[in-house]
Scaffold this active site. Sequence first.
Site, short mmCIF file in Angstrom:
data_model
loop_
_atom_site.label_atom_id
_atom_site.label_comp_id
_atom_site.label_asym_id
_atom_site.label_seq_id
_atom_site.Cartn_x
_atom_site.Cartn_y
_atom_site.Cartn_z
CB CYS A 2 89.77 28.81 -7.08
SG CYS A 2 89.92 28.32 -8.80
NE ARG A 27 85.15 30.18 -3.07
CZ ARG A 27 84.18 31.05 -3.25
NH1 ARG A 27 83.17 31.09 -2.42
NH2 ARG A 27 84.20 31.87 -4.26
CD1 TRP A 70 85.47 22.84 -9.87
CD2 TRP A 70 85.46 24.39 -11.48
NE1 TRP A 70 84.54 22.47 -10.81
CE2 TRP A 70 84.52 23.40 -11.81
CE3 TRP A 70 85.64 25.45 -12.35
CZ2 TRP A 70 83.75 23.45 -12.96
CZ3 TRP A 70 84.88 25.51 -13.51
CH2 TRP A 70 83.94 24.52 -13.80
CG ASN A 96 87.89 32.61 -7.23
OD1 ASN A 96 87.60 31.85 -8.15
ND2 ASN A 96 86.98 33.08 -6.39
N GLY A 97 89.05 33.19 -10.48
CA GLY A 97 88.31 33.92 -11.51
C GLY A 97 88.71 33.44 -12.88
CD GLU A 464 66.75 21.01 -6.75
OE1 GLU A 464 67.21 21.52 -7.78
OE2 GLU A 464 67.46 20.76 -5.75
CE LYS A 468 70.44 18.91 -4.71
NZ LYS A 468 69.98 20.15 -5.21
CD GLU A 471 74.01 18.74 -7.02
OE1 GLU A 471 74.93 19.50 -7.33
OE2 GLU A 471 72.96 19.15 -6.49
CG HIS A 487 54.17 15.23 -26.28
ND1 HIS A 487 53.29 15.24 -27.33
CD2 HIS A 487 53.46 15.62 -25.19
CE1 HIS A 487 52.10 15.64 -26.91
NE2 HIS A 487 52.18 15.87 -25.60
CE LYS A 580 76.60 25.34 -1.34
NZ LYS A 580 75.39 24.52 -1.59
O1 M6R Z 1 74.85 29.90 -5.02
P1 M6R Z 1 73.73 29.74 -6.02
O2 M6R Z 1 72.42 29.44 -5.38
O3 M6R Z 1 73.65 30.91 -6.97
O4 M6R Z 1 74.16 28.48 -6.88
C1 M6R Z 1 73.42 28.11 -8.01
C2 M6R Z 1 73.78 26.72 -8.48
O5 M6R Z 1 75.13 26.66 -8.83
C3 M6R Z 1 73.50 25.66 -7.43
O6 M6R Z 1 72.17 25.69 -7.02
C4 M6R Z 1 73.82 24.25 -7.98
O7 M6R Z 1 72.93 23.93 -9.00
C5 M6R Z 1 73.79 23.21 -6.86
N1 M6R Z 1 74.94 22.38 -6.91
C6 M6R Z 1 72.65 22.28 -6.93
O8 M6R Z 1 72.59 21.44 -5.83
#
Ligand code: M6R
Length: 585
Positions: A2, A27, A70, A96-97, A464, A468, A471, A487, A580
């Site tokens: 959060c 966040r 969140w 937050n937590g 990766e 992208k 998400e 496989h 984030k």
């Molecule tokens: O802040 P961080 O790099 O530790 O975050 C890690 C992941 O949460 C972050 O890379 C997440 O997978 C992204 N949304 C991907 O775009």
Amino acid sequence: MCGIIGYVGAKNATPILFDSLKRLEYRGYDSYGFATLDGEKIWVRKSKGKVSEAGFEKLPGSVGIAHTRWATHGKVTKANAHPHLDCTKRIAVIHNGIIENFEKLKSDLVKKGHVFRSDTDSEIIAHLIEDSIELGLPEAVMRTMKILKGRSAVLVIKNDFDGIVAARNGSPLILGVGRDEYFIASDVPAFLNRTKDVMYLDDGEMVVLERDRKPVFRNIGTGTRIEKRIIKIDWDAKHAEKGNYRHFMIKEIMEQKETIIRAINQNDGEIKKVAAAINKAYGVFLIGCGTAGNVCHTGEYIFSSIAKKHVNHVVASEFPGYRDFLTKKTLLIMVSQSGETADVLEAVRVAREKGAKVISLVNVRGSTLHRMSDFTFHINAGPEKAVASTKATTAQLAILYLLAYACAGRIEEGKRLLLEVASKINDMLNPRYDERIRALACSMQRKKNIYIIGRSLNYPMAMESAIKIMEVSYIHAHGFAGGEMKHGPIALIEKNTPCIVLTGDGSDQDTVNNAMEIKARGGYIIGVGPKKYEVFDFWLKTPDVGLASPMVNIIPVQLLAYHLGDLRGCDIDTPRNLAKSVTVK
Ligand code: M6R
């Protein structure tokens, strides 16, 4: 996960809190709320959904706290939005937590007669403070923090206390010091437009912010006072704004024209020192989550092909399973944009128990990971606001390349290669290239599945690419090692199933063979790489940069994900269900 912000000053708190909440929305963004203090009255307003001023009146008071959520415990409802109040409605709390022992604490509080209005774990904080409020607000917060297990950052106001008491244990909190005013938030961009002078709280610390008084920092365990110094943030507030771009994501993709150069602008001596530590270590682990985890996986190939050095990549949440392999000679290289990811911090804690050393690659200066590490490389990408990581990814990769070249005693060669990559990415990011990718996105926007394959260095980039696309556009995507398709996954290929094929890393022949196998089953092949192969139905050209191919190949995929999301009307910068910084395990 959060975002939290508090204000103590002379101005009306509400507009300042609104502005900061907007900046913290990345966040968490499923609900939000405020509490302000006016004389002896606490005003509270909450709402579901994203932060919006519509229908919100300006609350009285120049002390206030605000929260963007969140959800972890409890559904997304107005009642579960923060702030939470105690039974008497004199104490308001934002949190937050995650509180691991909340069930037991809640049942004890209920037995004592406390009445709960939400399903959250956070509400117990207000009731615990209420239970010991005769000690005074700061002491009651201190006592409560000692009881909570898990990770917490807490801001508290009380009807007869002219300020905020803030405490942290596991989740970030940063104090912004303005002229006759204080801001306290989970991240610097919340107040970067108002002050660049900050003071960091460490875990197990709290701060009492009273109007017209200096902040008083104390250790939660012992109660002793702690002296702190002001640190000047060198981020420019305008870097945290969208400027002329429609979304942060596209702005941040375009910024890769400069961010790679900034990333490699490191001190040679420090690079060589860390490289020597890598060469000397007995067991090197590259650890991160999500996109940063894919960077670590690519790092395994980078170190193997350039430095001929075996390093292990592990996703942070799985790292505790490796604790038996750790010794004082183990070296961890942690990769995290935010430096606040809970699984990453937990991995460091596990490693510390065994006396291992920790190096980190971090974007957010002063983050928890930065302060837990023996040495930190700042990737210098500037604030990354879009949930989808882009510019941090290429900056992190650049530093791993530099380290691998330094391990091989060829740092100058590494720098030359990375400068070439930076200049070629600058050329790639032109309007014509972008338009071509948008046209491709138009033709793919209604697809249900997209597959991506790559081998060697481009295998982690295939995964990766999938993150992208998923998400940002909510289209199901999956990345595979090229050789693995036959496989099992090849059964998923139907007529015109799009398959992105990443090439240019030295394993093209095998990858192209795999592309042919997919095409033979009806797949539509989108080739990414420097060379156009006959099997490609569509070709996205990337420059030939040899072993650095992942850095250039990910760029068109980032753009494709962006355009798919935009064409499908998705919430690009703040995709559903995500945040984030993932500060829960
Ligand atoms: O802040 P961080 O790099 O530790 O975050 C890690 C992941 O949460 C972050 O890379 C997440 O997978 C992204 N949304 C991907 O775009």
